[in-house]
Design an enzyme around this catalytic site. Structure first.
Site, short mmCIF file in Angstrom:
data_model
loop_
_atom_site.label_atom_id
_atom_site.label_comp_id
_atom_site.label_asym_id
_atom_site.label_seq_id
_atom_site.Cartn_x
_atom_site.Cartn_y
_atom_site.Cartn_z
N GLU A 118 17.68 68.72 79.78
CA GLU A 118 17.20 69.20 78.50
C GLU A 118 18.30 69.09 77.44
O GLU A 118 19.47 69.35 77.71
CB GLU A 118 16.80 70.67 78.62
CG GLU A 118 15.84 70.88 79.76
CD GLU A 118 14.75 71.88 79.45
OE1 GLU A 118 14.93 72.69 78.53
OE2 GLU A 118 13.72 71.83 80.13
N CYS A 151 22.55 70.65 71.29
CA CYS A 151 23.00 71.33 72.51
C CYS A 151 22.80 70.37 73.68
O CYS A 151 21.70 69.88 73.92
CB CYS A 151 22.21 72.63 72.69
SG CYS A 151 22.66 73.54 74.17
N CYS A 158 22.35 74.03 87.81
CA CYS A 158 23.69 74.62 87.74
C CYS A 158 23.94 75.47 88.98
O CYS A 158 23.02 76.11 89.50
CB CYS A 158 23.83 75.49 86.49
SG CYS A 158 25.50 76.13 86.25
N CYS A 162 24.64 82.50 86.96
CA CYS A 162 24.63 83.64 86.03
C CYS A 162 23.25 84.28 86.11
O CYS A 162 22.24 83.58 86.06
CB CYS A 162 24.93 83.17 84.61
SG CYS A 162 26.51 82.32 84.49
N CYS A 165 20.28 83.68 83.47
CA CYS A 165 20.05 82.31 83.01
C CYS A 165 18.97 81.60 83.82
O CYS A 165 19.02 81.59 85.06
CB CYS A 165 21.37 81.54 83.11
SG CYS A 165 21.18 79.78 82.80
N CYS A 385 19.07 79.93 74.14
CA CYS A 385 20.15 80.05 75.12
C CYS A 385 19.65 80.66 76.42
O CYS A 385 18.95 81.66 76.43
CB CYS A 385 21.23 80.96 74.58
SG CYS A 385 22.27 80.13 73.42
S1 SF4 Z 1 24.74 80.27 81.81
FE1 SF4 Z 1 23.38 79.09 83.20
S2 SF4 Z 1 23.90 76.95 82.85
FE2 SF4 Z 1 25.60 78.19 81.99
S3 SF4 Z 1 27.10 78.38 83.68
FE3 SF4 Z 1 25.75 80.16 83.83
S4 SF4 Z 1 24.12 79.54 85.29
FE4 SF4 Z 1 25.15 77.66 84.57
#
Ligand code: SF4
Length: 394
Positions: A118, A151, A158, A162, A165, A385
């Site tokens: 994306e 972006c 990933c 987090c 996210c 975000c």
């Molecule tokens: S915010 Fe999401 S994309 Fe960014 S490092 Fe953390 S898990 Fe990965």
């Protein structure tokens, strides 16, 4: 056949002939830098400057097929095509348009690859650049798109996990190559007819993925964007969750190609941060700040601390006081960007109230910390975000 074309400085880290099966496989030129393209041409018995012509055509003129590169002799184009070479720039497969003008794209990095990433275009930015050096020039430029921001993603999915996210839900699927990272930018510049050098565009490497866990390709993409496409590293910001070895390496990059640095802080202390961002258990806040201190900042450059406000978890007034102390103790020229958390399916957190966001901002400002509120962009198309997850709902 074109021979191997490898330099340690170039973006092609393996011999050009070694990573493709023979017999009609496609080979992508997009992503090779000037040096690699020149070596490629030399190996083909052509003068090195043919590589410059290719770079000019792909990165400045944004041509997307060998047929269009008429600066190359037709016979050479045909020979390259017959050997399976193509420009192979990443393609925008799908566009989702927000009511606020933001566009979210599903981008295919390699032909036929079903794993898209994306990329987001914010015509007015999202306020993340506010307070950075150079903002004054933007106002003076008085141009219609002085604040557009792209972006960019650096990985498919990933691994950092987090908790707030959506991308984390995908896990890490694969790293993107330099051409796949830079190609997102060039495809979007092309779509919007942006004239590099005349119009100001900011890049934020804050899309899917942790750039510092795909360091080689990320920095190779930055070099392509600076040296071949002509964008300024001072209009680029890379955000990291706090990968200390990556930050230490980044600190060694020459200022001519080093983007600005943002640390995704998101919590006032190690206890809360380790819950919200498990990566903190490996590299706690103090270790991250120590690594950041190694970066030699340009004049007026500041480190950005990104701070996602999670309702009831990180948005209290006592948290603001802790963040202010943390920033002061760091001794870094820094600013804080606040982001009200964007909800996503399957994530338990709640949005902070508007009152809590404002109170947090005021409290930090009262402590003398430069603080800016990033505006939510493209929430209705899952472009904001933490919302990037290859969702196909528009
Ligand atoms: S915010 Fe999401 S994309 Fe960014 S490092 Fe953390 S898990 Fe990965």
């Amino acid at each position: 056949m074109l021979g191997p074309a490898v330099t340690t400085r170039s973006n092609q880290l393996v011999p050009l002939d070694s990573n493709f099966a023979s017999g009609g496989s496609l080979r992508q030129l997009f992503g090779l830098d000037n040096a690699a393209l020149a070596a490629c041409m030399l190996a083909a018995g052509e003068p090195a400057w043919r590589g410059c012509q290719m770079a000019e055509a792909m990165y400045r003129q944004r041509l997307t097929s060998l047929d269009e590169i008429t600066t190359l002799p037709k016979a050479l184009r045909q020979r390259l095509g017959a050997e399976g070479w193509q420009v192979g720039r990443p393609r925008i497969l799908q566009v989702f348009k927000s009511t606020d003008g933001t566009e979210r794209y599903l981008v295919q990095g390699q032909p036929m690859d079903p794993q898209t990433v994306e990329t987001v275009w914010m015509p007015e930015g999202d306020g993340g650049e506010a307070g950075d050096s150079g903002d004054a020039d933007a106002a003076e430029e008085g141009k219609s798109r002085t604040r557009a921001t792209i972006c960019v993603s650096s990985q498919v999915g990933c691994a950092v996990n987090c908790q707030f996210c959506l991308t984390a839900k995908l896990g890490l699927q694969r790293n993107l190559g330099a051409g796949e990272i830079a190609g997102q930018v060039v495809a979007v510049l092309d779509r919007h007819g942006v004239e590099v050098g005349r119009e100001r565009v900011n890049l934020v490497f804050m899309g899917m993925g942790e750039p510092f866990l795909n360091y080689e390709s990320f920095m190779a993409a930055v070099r392509l964007l600076v040296e071949e496409v002509g964008l300024s590293p001072q209009r680029m910001t890379v955000s990291t969750s706090g990968i200390v070895p990556g930050i230490e390496r980044f600190a060694q990059e020459p200022p001519e190609v080093r983007p600005k640095l943002a640390i995704s802080l998101n919590a006032p202390n190690n206890a809360i941060r380790s819950e919200v961002m498990p990566v903190n258990r490996k590299w706690p806040i103090e270790a991250v700040v120590d690594a950041v201190r190694q970066v030699r900042l340009r004049s007026r450059e500041r480190i950005t601390f990104e701070y996602v406000l999670l309702g009831g978890v990180t948005d209290r007034l006592e948290h603001a006081a802790e963040v202010a102390r943390l920033v002061r103790r760091s001794g870094l020229p820094a600013k804080v960007n606040l982001i009200a958390w964007n909800p996503g399916p399957g994530i338990e957190y709640t949005m902070p109230s508007a009152g809590a966001v404002e109170a947090f901002r005021v409290a930090l400002a009262a402590e003398g910390v430069p603080v800016y509120l990033r505006k939510p962009r493209g929430r209705d198309i899952f472009a904001a975000c933490g919302q990037l997850k290859r969702t196909v709902e528009g």
